[in-house]
Structure formats: C-alpha cells, structure tokens
Design a protein around this motif. Structure first.
Motif, mmCIF file in Angstrom:
data_model
loop_
_atom_site.group_PDB
_atom_site.id
_atom_site.type_symbol
_atom_site.label_atom_id
_atom_site.label_comp_id
_atom_site.label_asym_id
_atom_site.label_seq_id
_atom_site.Cartn_x
_atom_site.Cartn_y
_atom_site.Cartn_z
ATOM 1 N N LYS A 121 4.843 -13.982 0.897
ATOM 2 C CA LYS A 121 3.733 -13.316 1.574
ATOM 3 C C LYS A 121 3.993 -11.806 1.632
ATOM 4 C CE LYS A 121 0.606 -13.766 5.451
ATOM 5 N NZ LYS A 121 0.446 -14.096 6.861
ATOM 6 N N LEU A 122 5.239 -11.476 1.912
ATOM 7 C CA LEU A 122 5.615 -10.052 1.932
ATOM 8 C C LEU A 122 5.275 -9.403 0.593
ATOM 9 C CD1 LEU A 122 7.231 -7.412 2.504
ATOM 10 C CD2 LEU A 122 9.260 -8.666 1.835
ATOM 11 N N ASN A 148 1.550 -9.199 0.079
ATOM 12 C CA ASN A 148 0.836 -8.208 0.874
ATOM 13 C C ASN A 148 1.141 -6.787 0.450
ATOM 14 O OD1 ASN A 148 -0.880 -9.343 3.099
ATOM 15 N ND2 ASN A 148 0.962 -10.584 3.283
ATOM 16 N N TYR A 149 2.401 -6.451 0.371
ATOM 17 C CA TYR A 149 2.751 -5.079 0.001
ATOM 18 C C TYR A 149 2.364 -4.791 -1.445
ATOM 19 C CZ TYR A 149 5.375 -3.995 4.296
ATOM 20 O OH TYR A 149 5.741 -3.721 5.586
ATOM 21 N N ALA A 165 -1.061 -3.324 -2.189
ATOM 22 C CA ALA A 165 -1.297 -1.908 -1.902
ATOM 23 C C ALA A 165 -0.955 -1.079 -3.127
ATOM 24 C CB ALA A 165 -0.426 -1.485 -0.722
#
Lengths: 233, 233
Positions: free
Chosen positions: A3-4, A7-8, A11
C-alpha cells in the motif's frame, strides 16, 4: 508495504528550488544582492541567486549552501519566506521554489563576498531592475515581511556590528522603513525596552563628542523575538 | 536551449505534498481537526489531512482541494504556514511538505464537514494525541503563528459569524490565547480601534438583557491586516 508503494508511487515528483533574498544596509539604504542569471531560459538577466534542492539535502540546507557559496560568514540571519508554487511561475518548467531571506551585518563588508563565480551587485531597494520569473514578487514580499518583522521584533540588530551607537541603529531602522524617525523618541523607546546595554566607551569617528557604544541584551532580545514588541517609531 | 535542458535536467525531481492544519473554536476552546492516516507507513495513526501536489496544480490549489474535499464552504481563511523540507521527515520517502493553516467560523458548524471518506475528529489543542511524522511540530508552529497573527492582526474575526456580540469575540480571543481577558479593557480597546460597527439589534440567547450585535468594519480590517495592530489584552 504494498500500500505504501502504491500510494507514494501514485504521486509525481517535481523540481524544487530555493531562492535567496539577501538584504544589507549601506549608505543608509536598504540594499538587495542580485545576480546575472546563468541558466536558460532568461540567461543574462537579473535574478536572485538560487539552486535546485538535492534529494539528500534538507531544503534549509540548500538555502545555506547557496549563501555559503557566496561568503564564509557562518552566522548569517536567514529565515524562510514563502513557497512559490504556481504551475506557470517558471517558463523553463514546473519548478516549485522555496524563498529565504537573509540580513547581512553592515560590518560584514560586501568585499567578504566572493562572488567571483557570479556577476553580482548590490542595488538600493528603490532601484531594483526587472528580475526574472516571479523574483520581483519574492523581493516585494520579503521587504514587506522584513518591515513587519522589524516593526514587532528586534531584527534590526541583525544588520549591526556587535557594538554600535544609537545613531547607527537609527539609520538601520530608517533604511528598513524608508522614512525619517524622530531621534529623541527612538532613543527614549529603545532605552525603555531594556534591549540595549551601554558600554563604558564611545565611538568618536563621527563626532568630536562621540556616541556611546551599546551592545544588545541577548536575553531581552530572545524574549522580544518570541513575544513581539512594537518598534513603530 | 541545450543549456536549458542541461541545467534543469541535472536537477532531480522530488515528491511535494501539502498538509492542512484546520482550527475552529467550539466550547470556548481552540480545536484542531485531525484524521486517521490512510496510507502506509503509519496507517491508522492520527494525522493532519494532506495530499501530494499534482504536476499541473498550483501548490495553493492543492491545499484548497484538500479543504474542499472536506467541506462545501468556499470562503475559508487559509494561509501558508511553512515548508517542511528535512530529508528524514517522512519515513515513507523523501517528501517535502508545504503546510497551510485554516480558520473555520464558529457558525460553519462542524456538521457541515462531510468527512465520510475519512475518520476525523475535533480535539482541543491541549488534548492533541501524538500525530504522525512532523505533524505535531507543524501544529505547534501553526498555534504559535496563529497567536502571533492574532496579537497584531484582526484574524480572530475569521472565527466568528458575520454578526456577533462582544462576549462572543472575547471568547474567541480567550480560546486563541488560552487565558482570561479582562472584559472591560477588551471592550474599550476594540471600540477605540474602529473595527466594530454596532448594529441596531441584540442577541438575547445568552441573557435577558441581551448583548448588542456587531459586524466588523471591513475597511478598518483591511487596513489593520496590512499595518498591524496591537491586540494584546
């Protein structure tokens, strides 16, 4: 951790720069240090000095690096001004810039600046040429912020040598606010503020009678930096 | 143009985020809006609400987008606080964050926030739990900045409905400064400041006698926002 990464990874990274607004007082005038821009677009035009922030570098460290490239002075007063983040601010690409402003003491002579790698000059703030990109706006904001800081905080002292006379201090404040200040009121208000420690010696370079030298009271200074103080004269 | 490409290409892009510190006044206390963090690392812990800045988006627009996701309110007072740019501030990677702070009027009831996509709550500022990353430091800085702004600028009015009583205004200032303020001094100083316009009606919800309603003088307000004013009571 997926998930990390997800998510990052969604970006999109962007270019980040710092730009430094360097003020000094000379000839009783507030002055700004400007540079010939060395990169395209707009190479050769007047500009603030800046640099891109490196991935392994704190943003404030990038601003210090820019100042240190100019001078060996280590105790330069530096404060973050603002982040300029409009999409179209740099015609060379999307660059977000964090602006910092600095005050140089009058006894830190301008000769101490080794700007040999740059074409640089000091200009009185009422004679600043057109600067590239939004640098003119940054300078305007910095002057406004400096005046506001100076009105309520003892930042004027950052522009003075360690020992100074009241007429010298008066001239710094006149330079910042760009108007005449009543000498008697100024003296009275400052002596009442407990900010000044009178030294048992005089500066006789400007008059026969001489002016008492003062240093400022660090303790009061720290307190007023925190709590604010009305320096309107 | 090759120099342009060369110079800008040498720079390495990085992740940029915004984080929003949202203050309101309720139960005579200054309160902060906090959220359960939804991304790793530290998912499920208390956090400010933030977002990455998109490549085609002004930084301030990213902050507004975060606030608008929470509320339909369009006239929220928002100000950039600071850029937090230390290399190690985010254990999930190098992310530079631009923090913004907002004030929500007391009549913009907290129910108007549609935080259904988030787990959110208001907490009094003396009961803020541990927040992720450097969000605790951001909040500390924002409170300090709010107090400084409120001391010299009429920002307290941003927390009030359009028509308000002096006791209401007093409570907002007591909440911001977290101490009792002498009612008579407060009233005297404010009436002298020319900031208040008395309306020909009373609020009778809190006492039989009622309190006159006031609105603030936008013109004086704009002037004091620029020039500053000592609101220390």
């Amino acid at each position: 951790m997926s998930k990390l990464l997800h998510n990052y990874n969604n970006a999109e990274p962007q270019l980040i720069a710092v730009d430094c607004i360097v003020f000094g007082v000379e000839d009783n005038q507030l002055q700004l240090l400007i540079f010939k821009r060395e990169v395209e677009p707009l190479a050769g035009e007047w500009s603030l000095l800046g640099s891109f922030v490196k991935p392994n570098e704190d943003v404030s460290a990038a601003a210090k690096r820019v100042l240190e490239e100019l001078s060996d002075l280590k105790d330069i007063y530096m404060e973050q001004l603002h982040c300029y983040g409009n999409v179209d601010r740099d015609s060379g690409g999307r660059v977000i810039s964090i602006a910092y402003w600095s005050l140089i003491r009058v006894n830190q002579t301008h000769e101490e600046f080794h700007a040999e790698n740059h074409i640089a000059k000091w200009v009185p703030i009422d004679q600043i040429p057109k600067l590239v990109l939004d640098h003119g706006k940054m300078v305007e904001d910095a002057i406004e912020h400096l005046r506001e800081r100076a009105r309520f905080h003892p930042v004027g002292f950052e522009l003075l040598p360690e020992e100074f006379t009241i007429p010298q201090l008066l001239k710094v404040y006149e330079a910042i606010f760009d108007h005449k200040i009543d000498d008697r009121n100024f003296r009275k208000k400052l002596l009442k503020s407990d900010l000044l420690i009178q030294l048992p010696k005089k500066d006789k370079t400007t008059s026969k009678k001489g002016s008492f030298l003062y240093k400022f009271n660090q303790e009061t200074y720290e307190r007023l930096l925190q709590s604010g103080y009305n320096f309107e004269f």
